[in-house]
Design an enzyme around this catalytic site. Structure first.
Site, PDB file in Angstrom:
ATOM      1  N   GLU A   1       0.749  -1.129   0.030  1.00 53.10           N
ATOM      2  CA  GLU A   1      -0.116   0.019  -0.054  1.00 53.10           C
ATOM      3  C   GLU A   1       0.814   1.281  -0.158  1.00 53.10           C
ATOM      4  O   GLU A   1       0.417   2.234   0.795  1.00 53.10           O
ATOM      5  CB  GLU A   1      -0.955   0.031   1.234  1.00 53.10           C
ATOM      6  CG  GLU A   1      -1.793  -1.331   1.169  1.00 53.10           C
ATOM      7  CD  GLU A   1      -2.610  -1.206   2.515  1.00 53.10           C
ATOM      8  OE1 GLU A   1      -2.639  -0.619   3.269  1.00 53.10           O
ATOM      9  OE2 GLU A   1      -3.418  -2.314   2.552  1.00 53.10           O
TER      10      GLU A   1
ATOM     11  N   GLU B   1      -6.162 -10.600  -1.336  1.00 51.14           N
ATOM     12  CA  GLU B   1      -6.892 -10.474   0.141  1.00 51.14           C
ATOM     13  C   GLU B   1      -8.525 -10.517  -0.111  1.00 51.14           C
ATOM     14  O   GLU B   1      -9.166  -9.654   0.300  1.00 51.14           O
ATOM     15  CB  GLU B   1      -6.489  -9.340   0.525  1.00 51.14           C
ATOM     16  CG  GLU B   1      -4.990  -9.219   1.125  1.00 51.14           C
ATOM     17  CD  GLU B   1      -4.649  -8.018   1.813  1.00 51.14           C
ATOM     18  OE1 GLU B   1      -5.311  -7.377   2.343  1.00 51.14           O
ATOM     19  OE2 GLU B   1      -3.241  -7.662   1.666  1.00 51.14           O
TER      20      GLU B   1
HETATM   21  O1  9MR Z   1      -6.922  -8.281   8.697  1.00 50.28           O
HETATM   22  C1  9MR Z   1      -6.044  -7.368   9.376  1.00 50.28           C
HETATM   23  C2  9MR Z   1      -6.472  -7.045  10.850  1.00 50.28           C
HETATM   24  O2  9MR Z   1      -6.744  -8.097  11.632  1.00 50.28           O
HETATM   25  C3  9MR Z   1      -5.485  -6.157  11.370  1.00 50.28           C
HETATM   26  O3  9MR Z   1      -5.838  -5.508  12.502  1.00 50.28           O
HETATM   27  C4  9MR Z   1      -5.081  -4.917  10.335  1.00 50.28           C
HETATM   28  C5  9MR Z   1      -4.135  -3.914  10.813  1.00 50.28           C
HETATM   29  O4  9MR Z   1      -2.932  -4.842  10.902  1.00 50.28           O
HETATM   30  O5  9MR Z   1      -4.623  -5.549   9.002  1.00 50.28           O
HETATM   31  C6  9MR Z   1      -5.543  -6.211   8.527  1.00 50.28           C
HETATM   32  O6  9MR Z   1      -5.087  -6.829   7.208  1.00 50.28           O
HETATM   33  C7  9MR Z   1      -4.973  -6.020   6.169  1.00 50.28           C
HETATM   34  C8  9MR Z   1      -3.740  -6.398   5.501  1.00 50.28           C
HETATM   35  O7  9MR Z   1      -2.563  -6.852   6.230  1.00 50.28           O
HETATM   36  C9  9MR Z   1      -3.420  -5.410   4.151  1.00 50.28           C
HETATM   37  N1  9MR Z   1      -4.644  -5.123   3.545  1.00 50.28           N
HETATM   38  C10 9MR Z   1      -5.793  -4.427   4.214  1.00 50.28           C
HETATM   39  C11 9MR Z   1      -6.131  -5.850   5.197  1.00 50.28           C
HETATM   40  C12 9MR Z   1      -7.346  -5.313   5.869  1.00 50.28           C
HETATM   41  O8  9MR Z   1      -7.550  -4.146   6.719  1.00 50.28           O
END
Ligand code: 9MR
Length: 379
Positions: free
Chosen positions: A168, A284
């Protein structure tokens, strides 16, 4: 006598359905929802493999404590990614002190079950540890970044199918001509943090496919169009500078009933990535159902499944896409329930974004996914 463990193992390894294993085993199954129609040769992974693809999902540390989860995971998926366990904060909770407990457990589990692993991620503006601000400075940032990548990447060297090296990095609204997000790493190091990260990742684990992972680049909206253009421009710059980069991850967090359409832009993105010699993964995938106002779960599931179908049929037109991962496995555990916008729009309602419901019963999205693999071109 065939133990339950042996029976499950055989079903997975031999790719055979429950039906041929006999009614005895089915009766003894404490999780009867994983029924005969979806195991073995009818699983997501076998349907994906037929066309040269991998089917994967994100897994949390808690998921690996759940026997039913593990059973469905091993029966259905050929690729896993740690939902959080490999992120900077959890892995390096104190400066120079690493905690690999959860990440090690996932990698060991995957190895035991012949499942490939994606690494997620080395560089992100979120999930940085509390010590980061204040400790990491312009003077030491490059060292902190490279040491982190060498330590984490080195630990799993040879065991990772692909690493999300940078996650990102684009934020058009930050107003820079190159579209780069003004993230902590950007502010500390400047735009070259990307090249440094990829070169270091290659050094740490030469066999892992080095991936750039981004969200909000899937649909036909103006904002997605702009973000796609900025993402492609970034990938081109990285390639032109000889930066080691092997794949684009299209996150695919999408929503039902929001007017989002998929087609031309998505196809152009995949084709442009392919033309640069990159592999493409859908990393994802999930479908937010907040905008489906009908309370009936069956109706919501059908709408969500249609979005899966529509999206995957466009995305999988290209041979370049060789893995599809959902962000989680079961509706019983999805990050979407924690979103602020969800709590405001649908307070008290549980999202149904994934191929299995909270009882591990396959949802219509499961069948939509499997059909999409069947329609995809062989690689
Ligand atoms: O699903 C993840 C959630 O449990 C965490 O709190 C969050 C912050 O670390 O990240 C979420 O996963 C993200 C992923 O790492 C990157 N793309 C977006 C995902 C959803 O927010």
């Amino acid at each position: 006598m065939l133990t339950r463990r042996d029976y499950l193992k055989q079903g997975v390894l031999a790719g055979c359905g429950l039906a041929v294993m006999g009614a005895q085993a089915l009766l003894a199954d404490p999780n009867p929802n994983l029924d005969a129609r979806i195991g073995g040769r009818d699983s997501l992974k076998v349907h994906a493999h037929k066309y040269g693809r991998l089917a994967g999902c994100a897994v949390s540390a808690a998921n690996l404590q759940d026997e039913a989860f593990k059973k469905v995971l091993t029966a259905q998926f050929s690729l896993v990614v740690a939902e959080n366990a490999m992120k900077f904060g959890p892995v390096q909770p104190k400066p120079g002190v690493f905690n690999f407990e959860d990440a090690d457990a996932l990698v060991a589990f995957a190895e035991r079950h012949n499942i490939k692993v994606r690494g997620h991620n080395f560089v992100w503006h979120e999930m940085l540890p509390a010590w980061f601000a204040g400790t990491v400075t312009k003077e030491n940032a490059k060292r902190v970044l490279t040491e982190h990548i060498l330590t984490v990447g080195g630990r799993y060297k040879g065991k990772i199918q692909s690493w999300d090296v940078v996650n990102e990095a684009i934020k058009v609204d930050d107003g820079r001509p190159d579209g780069l997000r003004k993230s902590p790493w950007f502010e500390l190091i400047g735009p070259e943090y990307l090249e440094i990260a990829y070169r270091t990742a290659r050094q740490a684990d030469p066999r892992a496919k080095l991936t750039y992972n981004e969200y909000g680049i899937e649909d036909e909206s103006d904002s997605a169009e702009k973000k796609r253009a900025a993402t492609l421009a970034l990938l081109k710059r990285l390639k032109a500078s000889g930066t080691p980069l092997d794949a684009l991850g299209i996150q695919s967090h999408i929503s039902a009933n929001t007017g989002a359409a998929f087609g031309k832009g998505l196809r152009e993105l995949v084709n442009a990535a392919q033309a640069m010699g990159l592999e493409v993964y859908l990393t994802e995938l999930d479908v937010n159902d907040d905008a489906v106002l009908d309370a009936d779960e069956a109706v919501r599931d059908r709408v969500v499944a249609e979005v899966y179908r529509d999206f995957l049929n466009s995305a999988l037109e290209s041979k370049a896409v060789n893995a599809v991962l959902t962000w989680g496995l079961t509706d019983g555990h999805t990050w979407l329930n924690g979103m602020k916008s969800h709590k405001e729009k649908q307070p008290g309602r549980q999202q149904r974004p994934l191929p299995f419901d909270a009882d591990y019963k396959p949802t219509p999205a499961f069948f939509a996914m499997r059909d999409a693999f069947d329609r995809s071109p062989s690689r």
